[in-house]
Design a protein around this motif. Structure first.
Motif, PDB file in Angstrom:
ATOM      1  N   PRO A 336       0.806  -1.156   0.015  1.00 38.26           N
ATOM      2  CA  PRO A 336       0.081   0.056   0.093  1.00 38.26           C
ATOM      3  C   PRO A 336       0.957   1.350   0.151  1.00 38.26           C
ATOM      4  O   PRO A 336       1.818   1.319   0.488  1.00 38.26           O
ATOM      5  CB  PRO A 336      -0.774   0.008   1.346  1.00 38.26           C
ATOM      6  N   GLU A 337       0.336   2.303  -0.699  1.00 34.41           N
ATOM      7  CA  GLU A 337       1.104   3.435  -0.764  1.00 34.41           C
ATOM      8  C   GLU A 337       1.576   4.053   0.501  1.00 34.41           C
ATOM      9  O   GLU A 337       2.388   4.489   0.909  1.00 34.41           O
ATOM     10  CB  GLU A 337       0.220   4.603  -1.572  1.00 34.41           C
ATOM     11  N   GLU A 338       0.540   4.007   1.561  1.00 33.02           N
ATOM     12  CA  GLU A 338       0.935   4.798   2.863  1.00 33.02           C
ATOM     13  C   GLU A 338       1.920   3.859   3.666  1.00 33.02           C
ATOM     14  O   GLU A 338       2.265   4.387   4.612  1.00 33.02           O
ATOM     15  CB  GLU A 338      -0.555   4.744   3.573  1.00 33.02           C
ATOM     16  N   SER A 339       2.058   2.516   3.384  1.00 27.88           N
ATOM     17  CA  SER A 339       3.245   1.736   3.951  1.00 27.88           C
ATOM     18  C   SER A 339       4.315   1.720   3.311  1.00 27.88           C
ATOM     19  O   SER A 339       5.469   1.271   4.062  1.00 27.88           O
ATOM     20  CB  SER A 339       2.419   0.466   4.110  1.00 27.88           C
ATOM     21  N   MET A 340       4.862   2.352   2.186  1.00 26.69           N
ATOM     22  CA  MET A 340       6.083   2.240   1.558  1.00 26.69           C
ATOM     23  C   MET A 340       7.040   3.235   2.478  1.00 26.69           C
ATOM     24  O   MET A 340       8.305   2.737   2.360  1.00 26.69           O
ATOM     25  CB  MET A 340       5.832   2.751   0.076  1.00 26.69           C
ATOM     26  N   GLY A 341       6.772   4.292   3.034  1.00 28.32           N
ATOM     27  CA  GLY A 341       7.844   4.897   3.861  1.00 28.32           C
ATOM     28  C   GLY A 341       8.170   3.843   5.149  1.00 28.32           C
ATOM     29  O   GLY A 341       9.155   4.390   5.862  1.00 28.32           O
ATOM     30  N   ARG A 342       7.479   3.087   5.591  1.00 29.85           N
ATOM     31  CA  ARG A 342       7.932   2.007   6.614  1.00 29.85           C
ATOM     32  C   ARG A 342       8.405   0.771   6.384  1.00 29.85           C
ATOM     33  O   ARG A 342       8.601  -0.170   7.405  1.00 29.85           O
ATOM     34  CB  ARG A 342       6.619   1.905   7.647  1.00 29.85           C
ATOM     35  N   VAL A 343       8.491   0.646   5.099  1.00 29.35           N
ATOM     36  CA  VAL A 343       8.822  -0.863   4.498  1.00 29.35           C
ATOM     37  C   VAL A 343      10.515  -1.356   5.032  1.00 29.35           C
ATOM     38  O   VAL A 343      10.447  -2.421   5.500  1.00 29.35           O
ATOM     39  CB  VAL A 343       8.880  -0.766   2.999  1.00 29.35           C
ATOM     40  N   PHE A 344      11.220  -0.440   5.273  1.00 26.48           N
ATOM     41  CA  PHE A 344      12.702  -0.563   5.719  1.00 26.48           C
ATOM     42  C   PHE A 344      12.908  -0.125   7.315  1.00 26.48           C
ATOM     43  O   PHE A 344      13.931  -0.332   7.616  1.00 26.48           O
ATOM     44  CB  PHE A 344      13.691   0.127   4.871  1.00 26.48           C
ATOM     45  N   THR A 345      11.823  -0.171   8.001  1.00 27.32           N
ATOM     46  CA  THR A 345      12.059  -0.079   9.404  1.00 27.32           C
ATOM     47  C   THR A 345      11.869  -1.315  10.181  1.00 27.32           C
ATOM     48  O   THR A 345      11.534  -2.288   9.446  1.00 27.32           O
ATOM     49  CB  THR A 345      10.725   0.988   9.980  1.00 27.32           C
TER      50      THR A 345
END
Length: 400
Positions: A336-345
C-alpha cells in the motif's frame, strides 16, 4: 551553527555565555529580566562556544531544549521558552525566583532533587550532575542535567546551568528494544520447541522408528536449527548496523551468477522454475562487494517476493551510471502507498505470513554500507518492486 544544551562542557559554556551579561545577583523580591531578554554579547575571556553564540545573536528561546540558569545566589536569571513549555510555568514568575521554587524536581523515589544535590553548599570540586530522569510537579518525567560554573576549579558557584529534555525519544527507543526482545523470544520458541520435542522422542524411542521416520525427524531438527542460526545472525547484523560496525569485505562479485544460484536454491526447495524470470543486460561493470552480504540481500528480497507476492518473480540485472542495478518485482497485491515509507523499518510486515520483520531493515543497512541505495515501488505487474543500486567499488588496497 547549532548550540547544544546537554551537560557537556561546551554546551554549559555556551549557556553560561548567554547569561553572563545578566544583571548582578538579586534577592527574591527583585524583578528579573523579561522572558527571552538574555542575549550573548562579546566578552573578554569567554569560551569559544559562547563567543560564537554571541556573534550569531542567539536567543535562549531558539534552543530546542529547556534551559534554566541561576546566578550565584540561586535566583533564576534565564528561563527559556522550551523550559516554560515543559514545566507549564510562566517565565515571568520563574525569573527572579529561587531555582528550587521555579523548578521543583523530585527523583523517582519522591525525594527533592535540589536538597539531595545541594549545588550551592556541596563539595566545591563538583562540576555538575549527569543526565537523569526526574519528575516535575504532576508526575511528568523529564531528563535533567546540570553544569556548575565556578570562578575557579574549587571556588564558589558563579552560575548554575540546567538543561531539560523530554523523555519521548528515550521511551521510543525502549519500546523498540522491548519489541525486539518480544519478537526474538517468539521466533525462537517455535523452532526450539520442535528441536526439543523431536530429539527427546528419538532418544526415548529410537528403536521404534524406521530409518525413514528418523531421517524425516532429523531433517526437521536441522531445518529448525538453521532457522535459529539465521535469527541469531539477523540480531548480530542489526547490532552492527545500529552501531555502525558492519564490515564490508569487498571482492569481485558476479551478480548474474549470484542471482542464478538463489533461483536454483528456491526451485530445489519446491518452487516452480517457470515462476522466475531472470533478465541480464550486458555489459555489466565490474562489481566489488561483499559476496556474503550480497547473498543476504538477494535471499531476503527473493524470499519476500515468493512468500508475500504472487505470479512471476522477475529479477533484472542491468548497468547503471553509478554501478550495477538489481530489480526484484512480483505480480502480487503490492505494498500500500501509505506503507512504503515504513518498509525498511524494524518489524514491518507486509502480511501475516510469518517472518520477523527484520529482513528489509537489514537489507537497507547492508546496501548503504556498500555506499548504495535501495527503493521500493510498484512493479509493472502491480506487485512490489525493490531496486537496489551498488557502486562499482574497490577494496582499499586498489584505491590507495
Amino acid at each position: 551553527m547549532t548550540v547544544g544544551t546537554n551537560s557537556s562542557p561546551g554546551a554549559a559554556d555556551a549557556a553560561e555565555g548567554r547569561a553572563s551579561n545578566a544583571s548582578a545577583p538579586r534577592g527574591p523580591g527583585q524583578a528579573g529580566p523579561p522572558p527571552g531578554g538574555l542575549r550573548t554579547v562579546p566578552q573578554a575571556g569567554r569560551g569559544r562556544t559562547g563567543a560564537c553564540a554571541a556573534d550569531y545573536g542567539l536567543d535562549p528561546d531558539e534552543l530546542p531544549d529547556g534551559l534554566v540558569v541561576a546566578d550565584a545566589t540561586g535566583h533564576v536569571i534565564c528561563f527559556n521558552r522550551a523550559a516554560a513549555r515543559m514545566t507549564a510555568t510562566d517565565p515571568a514568575q520563574a525569573l527572579g525566583a529561587r531555582i528550587d521554587s521555579a523548578l521543583p524536581l523530585e527523583d523517582l523515589e519522591g525525594r527533592r532533587w535540589w536538597a539531595l544535590t545541594d549545588p550551592y553548599g556541596g563539595l566545591a570540586t563538583r562540576r555538575g550532575q549527569p543526565e537523569r530522569n526526574l519528575l516535575l510537579p504532576g508526575g511528568r518525567e523529564v531528563l535533567v542535567s546540570a553544569r556548575y560554573v565556578r570562578t575557579h576549579p574549587t571556588g564558589p558557584l558563579r552560575r548554575l546551568v540546567v538543561t531539560l529534555r523530554g523523555t519521548e525519544a528515550r521511551r521510543r527507543t525502549e519500546r523498540s528494544h522491548a519489541e525486539l526482545i518480544a519478537t526474538v523470544a517468539h521466533e525462537l520458541r517455535s523452532p526450539l520447541t520442535s528441536v526439543k520435542g523431536f530429539t527427546a522422542t528419538l532418544l526415548a524411542k529410537w528403536e521404534r522408528f524406521t530409518d525413514d521416520q528418523k531421517r524425516l525427524m532429523l531433517e526437521t531438527v536441522d531445518a529448525d536449527a538453521n532457522r535459529v542460526t539465521r535469527l541469531i545472525a539477523e540480531l548480530l547484523d542489526i547490532s552492527r548496523i545500529d552501531s555502525g560496525r558492519l564490515e564490508v569485505r569487498r571482492q569481485p562479485v558476479d551478480m548474474p551468477t549470484a542471482v542464478g544460484r538463489h533461483v536454483q536454491a528456491l526451485t530445489a526447495n519446491g518452487q516452480a522454475p517457470e515462476r522466475f524470470l531472470v533478465s541480464v543486460c550486458h555489459p555489466l561493470p565490474d562489481l566489488w562487494a561483499d559476496p556474503d552480504k550480497i547473498d543476504q540481500i538477494l535471499g531476503n528480497l527473493l524470499e519476500n517476493a515468493v512468500r508475500h507476492g504472487e505470479g512471476t518473480v522477475t529479477i533484472d540485472v542491468s548497468p547503471h551510471e553509478k554501478g550495477t542495478a538489481v530489480t526484484v518485482s512480483d505480480e502480487g497485491p503490492g505494498i500500500p502507498e501509505e506503507s512504503m515509507g515504513r518498509v525498511f523499518t524494524r518489524f514491518w510486515r507486509g502480511s501475516k505470513r510469518g517472518g520477523t520483520g527484520l529482513g528489509l531493515y537489514i537489507v537497507k543497512g547492508i546496501v548503504e554500507a556498500h555506499g548504495g541505495t535501495i527503493t521500493v515501488g510498484r512493479g509493472p505487474g502491480g506487485g512490489a518492486q525493490f531496486r537496489f543500486i551498488l557502486p562499482v567499488g574497490a577494496p582499499a588496497y586498489l584505491t590507495q
